[in-house]
Design a protein around this motif. Structure first.
Motif, short mmCIF file in Angstrom:
data_model
loop_
_atom_site.label_atom_id
_atom_site.label_comp_id
_atom_site.label_asym_id
_atom_site.label_seq_id
_atom_site.Cartn_x
_atom_site.Cartn_y
_atom_site.Cartn_z
N THR A 131 0.81 -0.99 -0.39
CA THR A 131 -0.31 -0.14 -0.29
C THR A 131 1.19 1.48 0.38
N ILE A 132 0.22 2.31 -0.17
CA ILE A 132 0.89 3.92 -0.29
C ILE A 132 1.22 3.92 0.93
N SER A 133 0.78 3.28 2.24
CA SER A 133 1.12 3.41 3.49
C SER A 133 2.73 2.84 3.86
N GLU A 134 2.67 1.83 3.39
CA GLU A 134 3.32 0.96 3.35
C GLU A 134 5.01 1.15 2.94
N VAL A 135 4.68 2.06 1.57
CA VAL A 135 5.97 2.80 1.08
C VAL A 135 6.14 3.77 1.47
N ALA A 136 4.79 4.55 2.20
CA ALA A 136 5.79 6.05 2.92
C ALA A 136 6.73 5.42 4.23
N ALA A 137 6.28 4.30 4.67
CA ALA A 137 7.04 4.28 5.48
C ALA A 137 8.18 3.72 5.96
N GLU A 138 8.41 2.54 4.39
CA GLU A 138 9.63 2.55 3.86
C GLU A 138 10.70 3.64 3.70
N ALA A 139 10.02 4.44 3.12
CA ALA A 139 10.92 5.73 2.84
C ALA A 139 11.12 7.12 3.67
N GLY A 140 10.81 6.75 5.42
CA GLY A 140 10.21 7.48 5.92
C GLY A 140 9.95 8.47 6.25
N VAL A 141 8.74 9.27 5.55
CA VAL A 141 7.81 10.25 4.96
C VAL A 141 6.50 9.48 5.47
N GLY A 142 6.06 11.01 5.55
CA GLY A 142 3.95 10.65 5.76
C GLY A 142 3.11 10.19 4.30
N ARG A 143 2.23 9.65 4.40
CA ARG A 143 1.27 8.67 3.95
C ARG A 143 0.98 9.89 2.94
N ALA A 144 0.48 11.75 2.54
CA ALA A 144 0.35 12.47 2.08
C ALA A 144 1.43 13.09 0.94
N SER A 145 3.13 12.69 1.52
CA SER A 145 4.02 12.81 0.58
C SER A 145 4.13 11.88 -0.17
#
Length: 169
Positions: free
Chosen positions: A13-27
């Motif tokens: 999910t986008i949330s998992e990508v955000a967590a992996e990248a160390g950024v917020g979901r919106a970014s």
């Protein structure tokens, strides 16, 4: 880093990508959706995380929020007929060059199959339909009128339908 999970169960999910990248979901959503400003460094982190996780955008979710599916529906009378095979190839090639996918349905010249095919394309939220219609009577066109009423542009191919004011090729 995102928690490990069984990716065979569900796509990342986008949330998992955000967590992996160390950024917020919106970014992550802005980066992956291609809208708004994102710094080059952040963009690189999100795209790397998406690639690492095997993320693919959810086209259905995007079409629900934008109202655009980038998909055309093509209903032909008989895909086995060389004429319709050529028409299908031409439409598919042309639409792909312009960023559209094409869903092709063959009706075997059967009006009931055509009605069902139009229903499928309406349900898939296509951006337009191209139809080689088997409709000949005034009472046979309600399914095409339904698509038009829903704001779906319709073009006829190979044959005009006398009772409809539609462009035809």
């Amino acid at each position: 880093m995102a928690a490990e999970r069984d990716r065979s169960v569900a796509p990342p999910t986008i949330s998992e990508v955000a967590a992996e990248a160390g950024v917020g979901r919106a970014s992550a959503a802005r980066t992956l959706g291609g809208y708004g400003y994102v710094s080059p460094e952040l963009r690189e982190r999100v795209l790397s995380a998406a690639e690492k996780l095997g993320y693919r955008a959810n086209a259905l979710a995007r079409s629900m929020s934008t109202g655009v599916s980038h998909t055309l529906g093509l209903i032909v009378a008989d895909i086995g007929n060389p004429f319709f095979a050529g028409v299908t190839r031409g439409i598919s090639d042309f639409s792909r060059q312009r960023g559209f996918d094409t869903i092709v349905l063959s009706t075997h010249e059967d009006l009931e199959e055509e009605k069902a095919a139009v229903g499928v394309l309406i349900d898939k939220r296509v951006d337009g339909m191209i139809i080689a219609s088997a409709a000949v009577e005034r009472d046979d066109v309600a399914h095409i009128q339904d698509a038009m009423t829903r704001g779906i542009p319709v073009v006829l191919v190979d044959r005009a339908v006398e009772h409809l004011a539609l462009d035809s090729v």
